[in-house]
Design a protein around this motif. Structure first.
Motif, PDB file in Angstrom:
ATOM      1  N   UNK A 138     -15.709  -4.839 -22.335  1.00  0.00           N
ATOM      2  CA  UNK A 138     -15.645  -4.195 -23.647  1.00  0.00           C
ATOM      3  C   UNK A 138     -16.899  -4.565 -24.437  1.00  0.00           C
ATOM      4  N   UNK A 139     -17.554  -3.559 -24.962  1.00  0.00           N
ATOM      5  CA  UNK A 139     -18.780  -3.810 -25.719  1.00  0.00           C
ATOM      6  C   UNK A 139     -18.454  -3.928 -27.200  1.00  0.00           C
ATOM      7  N   UNK A 140     -18.745  -5.095 -27.736  1.00  0.00           N
ATOM      8  CA  UNK A 140     -18.423  -5.360 -29.135  1.00  0.00           C
ATOM      9  C   UNK A 140     -19.716  -5.549 -29.919  1.00  0.00           C
ATOM     10  N   UNK A 141     -19.688  -5.213 -31.208  1.00  0.00           N
ATOM     11  CA  UNK A 141     -20.915  -5.352 -32.020  1.00  0.00           C
ATOM     12  C   UNK A 141     -21.319  -6.815 -32.205  1.00  0.00           C
ATOM     13  N   UNK A 142     -20.335  -7.733 -32.136  1.00  0.00           N
ATOM     14  CA  UNK A 142     -20.655  -9.170 -32.224  1.00  0.00           C
ATOM     15  C   UNK A 142     -19.830  -9.911 -31.178  1.00  0.00           C
ATOM     16  N   UNK A 143     -20.341 -11.065 -30.758  1.00  0.00           N
ATOM     17  CA  UNK A 143     -19.556 -11.903 -29.842  1.00  0.00           C
ATOM     18  C   UNK A 143     -18.532 -12.674 -30.683  1.00  0.00           C
ATOM     19  N   UNK A 144     -17.224 -12.501 -30.412  1.00  0.00           N
ATOM     20  CA  UNK A 144     -16.223 -13.174 -31.236  1.00  0.00           C
ATOM     21  C   UNK A 144     -16.313 -14.682 -31.092  1.00  0.00           C
TER      22      UNK A 144
END
Lengths: 437, 480
Positions: free
Chosen positions: B415-421
């Motif tokens: 899953x491509x997320x805008x920030x690394x959680x």
């Protein structure tokens, strides 16, 4: 030319140079290989015959020819099977062009359409149509001759021995510099490219595929080509995408300016060819030649074009159409609520016209009414009033909407007393008034 | 970046924008947490009603209860004019308790004697799947001296003219050829059973199959009439669908790339190279994509509109007009489509690991709590970062579940997320009210099942309560 068998007419199609005034290329001679002139109408005649011939010779008399096809391959195989007294069955993912479906039925084909995608997804159901068909054929334990066009090397062979050498011969023994082909089963592009490269290893081969989520009959999309066994990306120097719009633009150009009755696939090939060649044309210092394939004919795609370009079929508006009514005219149309309509009917004995469909009319209707389905009435009205002006008319439809429109139109056309049943037959029923069978 | 951005309604967006509110809820009630938005469901009802109005049709909208166990959603619908489709004894009890009167309830699906008895006792409509079921129902009604029960006949196995339209076989419904037997039974059991109409439900998104079924049912209704019965409705089931993704281009690109990854023509995009039904054989792509079409240009009420405008295969007239001509009511049973944008699921990030160049995000939720993957729906969660710290990103990560089980990934896709959680961040899985919220939830390993909260507005203020506490009785709405 005298032949003993229509299959002898397959192949040897003309290669026609297109007028530069149409395509605008200055340094490239663009040729169209007219596969639409094959006897069954398309490039698929070659592959179908090549694949079916050994099967027909070998199979038992009652065997059914079967193929996964929704278009020209099915058409050619249906005719070939018919000539050999065999049934033909086409399994298809979605037959999207209605004329082709009708034509196949006329040719005597049986058509099986596979189900649409599941709404409640079952992640374990991952069979592709071909696998499903293989299994069904295996389970049937014989009786089928499967031509297997997406994986059958004979599909390519047909073009290695036919289409490819014909192009070279017609270009005086030379291969063209560019070859542009739409990719469907990849049979024609792979076969022709193989022959051309033998004569000229530098020939540039452009494969055209459909844009994703677009539909061009006979062309696979950029994803779907990878499901084709014969498809090898190495055959093509580049893969370019064309849209349904491109295909229709090209079709219209070839049909209206070149006298070539191409279908959308050929139109797409032309458009894709010109687009690609324009990028190299200006930089050329010597004359080059390019060839593309016109796969099939336009006649089967009228609805395809009509759905996407209704204006191409533009006609003047028809006389006496309900579409020409204003809201004010419809609002002013005389209407009677069920109880009032019943009293009025007893008084003046109007002609009661039920505009609903025949099955619905036969199930239940007002006593004494006649059934003139709205489409039929619309047709009659184009020519003029079909009722005597001296007899009042009561129009009946489900909810009183269509009947109001037709009452307004009849009034405009000079009928002195055309009324609409307000609320329609549903209001009549809900008022507890009589309906008969 | 291969994003699959979900479609987010302004109401859900306003919740996502209020991270503190969501964080407080999660602190109080634990991770995972399900939120339902009962007032949103009325918007979807209105859209369906609008389609009815456009086609001048009347009839009942039955909410398919199985899409969500929520009481809040059910009670909100009970407050309006929709009906409910119940598929178990428990759902029937729930519907009766939520305020649905029996004339607004249809009982479908597999039925045991208890389910049949309660439906008959209450007077709900029973959608019968077979001759045997109908006979059993008549026996129960006679044996317990109950009033006549309204029944509809669910049919299946429809024939198409000219072209044989294949349809996935269904375990439900009676083959149309056996309709005369059902009608014989209805005549014989006229004191126990009252026919209201016929029904079909096809598990397909294909309009042509549904057009065939609908026209066949019209013919079946004609047959009922010629036998002297008075059917009044045609129930066409559900399957109107939802479009989950905001952008067609993202969906197209993702599925193209997935095929390329399966062929080995690009880097893998999934856990252990999972192909979602696709596989490579000799360089050719085989199998079929076992994914729900994430982007659907026509879904929900618009899909119904399209179906009603589709010409009947045999009679040629649009199906909506045929229904109207015959004066039949159109009944529908949407589940997923009625719950579009009606809920979301929150989960807390527990830890973030790096293994073999991959980023693994461990969540306090498992794949059964948010069963997107099981239903083949791919859409990105929304990251709600804890205030303060800066985040790296964007990046592709794998989302791991809280079960001690190798296969417990929220999704097998990277899953491509805008920030690394980071630990403590929240992930919101939006638009999950229809089928993904509690359909598969389990207490395996003593992990908690998500609590469910209803979020609503009254008097211009946002309020929340536990799902079972929600009743559609808001003080400010009442006129004194």
């Amino acid at each position: 030319m005298r032949l003993d068998d229509i299959t002898e007419a397959i192949g040897d199609t003309p290669l026609v140079r297109l007028d530069p005034a149409v395509h605008g290329l200055e340094n490239i001679d663009l040729y169209a290989k007219l596969e639409l002139l094959n006897p069954f109408g398309s490039v698929k005649d070659r592959a179908a015959w090549q694949m079916a011939r050994p099967l027909l010779a070998r199979g038992a008399p009652g065997d059914t020819v079967v193929e996964l096809s929704s278009g020209n391959t099915a058409k050619a195989l249906a005719l070939l099977a018919g000539m050999h007294g065999r049934p033909f069955r086409s399994v298809t993912n979605r037959m999207k062009v209605p004329e082709i479906k009708e034509l196949l039925l006329l040719l005597g084909a049986e058509i099986d359409e596979l189900p649409g995608r599941s709404e409640c997804l079952d992640p374990t159901d991952t069979d592709d149509p071909l696998t499903r068909m293989y299994r069904e054929l295996a389970g049937a334990g014989g009786g089928y001759l499967h031509t297997d066009q997406y994986f059958n090397e004979l599909n390519v062979e047909a073009h290695v021995h036919g289409t490819g050498p014909e192009i070279v011969k017609d270009l005086d023994g030379r291969a063209p510099d560019y070859f542009i082909a739409c990719v469907g089963t990849a049979g024609s592009s792979t076969g022709v490219a193989r022959v051309l490269r033998r004569h000229n290893p530098d020939v540039e081969v452009v494969g055209l595929v459909g844009a994703k989520s677009d539909f061009i009959p006979g062309i696979r999309t950029i994803d779907e080509v990878y499901e084709v066994g014969l498809f090898d990306p190495g055959v093509y120097d580049c893969l370019a995408t064309i849209t349904a719009d491109d295909a229709i633009d090209g079709l219209l150009t070839l049909v209206r300016r070149c006298g070539i009755l191409t279908g959308p696939t050929g139109g797409g090939a032309f458009q894709g060819a010109v687009r690609h060649l324009r990028t190299v044309d200006a930089g050329l210092t010597e004359r080059k030649t390019a060839v593309f394939i016109v796969c099939d004919r336009v006649e089967s795609y009228l609805s395809y074009v009509r759905d996407r370009r209704p204006e191409v079929f533009g006609r003047p508006p028809r006389r006496n159409s309900i579409r020409t009514l204003t809201d004010a005219e419809v609002a002013a149309a005389p209407a009677l609520a069920p109880a009032a309509a019943q009293r009025w009917a007893l008084e003046v004995d109007p002609l009661v016209v039920d505009l609903r469909s025949p099955h619905a009319y036969q199930a239940l209707h007002l006593a004494g009414s006649v059934n003139l389905v709205d489409e039929v009435l619309a047709g009659l009205l184009h020519a003029g009033l079909p009722f005597d002006r001296r007899r009042p008319v009561l129009l009946v439809c489900p909810v009183g909407e269509k009947s109001a429109r037709y009452a307004a139109l009849l009034t405009r056309m000079g009928h002195p007393d055309a009324r609409s049943l307000d609320g329609g037959i549903i209001a009549w029923r809900d008022a507890g008034l009589d309906l008969v069978r | 970046m291969l994003n699959l951005t979900p479609r987010i309604d302004p109401i859900i967006q306003s919740l996502l924008d209020d991270r503190d509110f969501l964080a407080q809820l999660l602190d109080a009630l634990g991770s995972p947490l399900a939120l339902v938005l009962p007032q949103q469901v009325t918007k979807n009802v209105t859209a369906f009603r609008e389609t009815y109005r456009r086609h001048h049709l009347s009839g009942r909208l039955y909410y398919a209860h199985k899409a969500n166990r929520s009481s809040a959603l059910l009670r909100e619908l009970a407050a309006g004019d929709t009906g409910v489709d119940v598929a178990s004894l428990g759902e029937l009890q729930h519907a009766l308790g939520a305020g649905f009167t029996p004339d607004r309830i249809v009982a479908t699906g597999p039925k045991n004697r208890e389910f049949l008895w309660l439906a008959a006792r209450a007077g709900a409509t029973v959608s019968a799947d077979s001759h045997d079921e109908l006979a059993e129902l008549a026996g129960i009604v006679a044996g317990h001296r109950l009033p006549r029960v309204p029944v509809s006949l669910r049919l299946s196995g429809f024939a198409s003219p000219g072209v044989r339209l294949l349809t996935r076989g269904s375990r439900f419904g009676t083959p149309t050829g056996e309709l005369p037997d059902l009608l014989d039974l209805l005549e014989k059991r006229a004191d126990q059973l009252a026919l209201t109409g016929v029904a079909y439900h096809l598990d397909t998104i294909g309009l042509p199959e549904k057009a065939v079924a609908l026209e066949n049912c019209l013919t079946a209704l004609d047959e009922c009439r010629t036998r002297g019965l008075r059917p009044r409705s045609l129930d066409i089931g559900g399957g109107f669908g939802v479009s989950y993704l905001a952008d067609r281009v993202e969906w197209d690109r993702y599925t193209t790339e997935l095929g390329q990854a399966v062929l080995g023509r690009r880097a893998p995009m999934t856990w252990h190279g999972h192909g979602y039904g696709l596989r490579a054989e000799g360089g050719t792509l085989r199998g079929s994509l076992a994914l729900y079409p994430g982007y659907r240009p026509v879904s929900g009420a618009a899909y119904l509109d399209r179906l009603l405008g589709t010409p009947a295969p045999e009679r040629g007239r649009p199906l909506g007009e045929l229904l109207l001509d015959h004066m039949y009511d159109l009944d529908v049973e949407p589940g997923r489509a009625l719950l579009d944008q009606c809920g979301l699921i929150l989960a807390r990030v527990v830890s973030v690991l790096r293994r073999d160049d991959e980023i693994l995000v461990q969540l306090d939720i498992n794949a059964r709590d948010v069963s997107l993957e099981e239903h083949g729906v791919l859409m990105d969660p929304v990251v709600l970062p804890r205030a303060g710290d800066r985040r790296a990103g964007p990046a592709g990560v794998y989302l791991l579940g809280n079960l001690c089980l190798e296969t417990d990934l929220i999704t097998r896709r990277k899953v491509y997320l805008p920030v690394v959680p980071r630990p403590g961040d929240l992930l919101a899985f939006v638009n999950t009210a229809g089928y993904f919220m509690d359909f598969s939830a389990t207490r395996a390993l003593h992990q908690p099942v998500a609590r469910k909260v209803a979020v609503y507005r009254t008097g211009g203020v946002r309020r929340w309560c536990l799902d079972e506490q929600y009743w559609p009785v808001h003080p400010r709405q009442e006129v004194s």
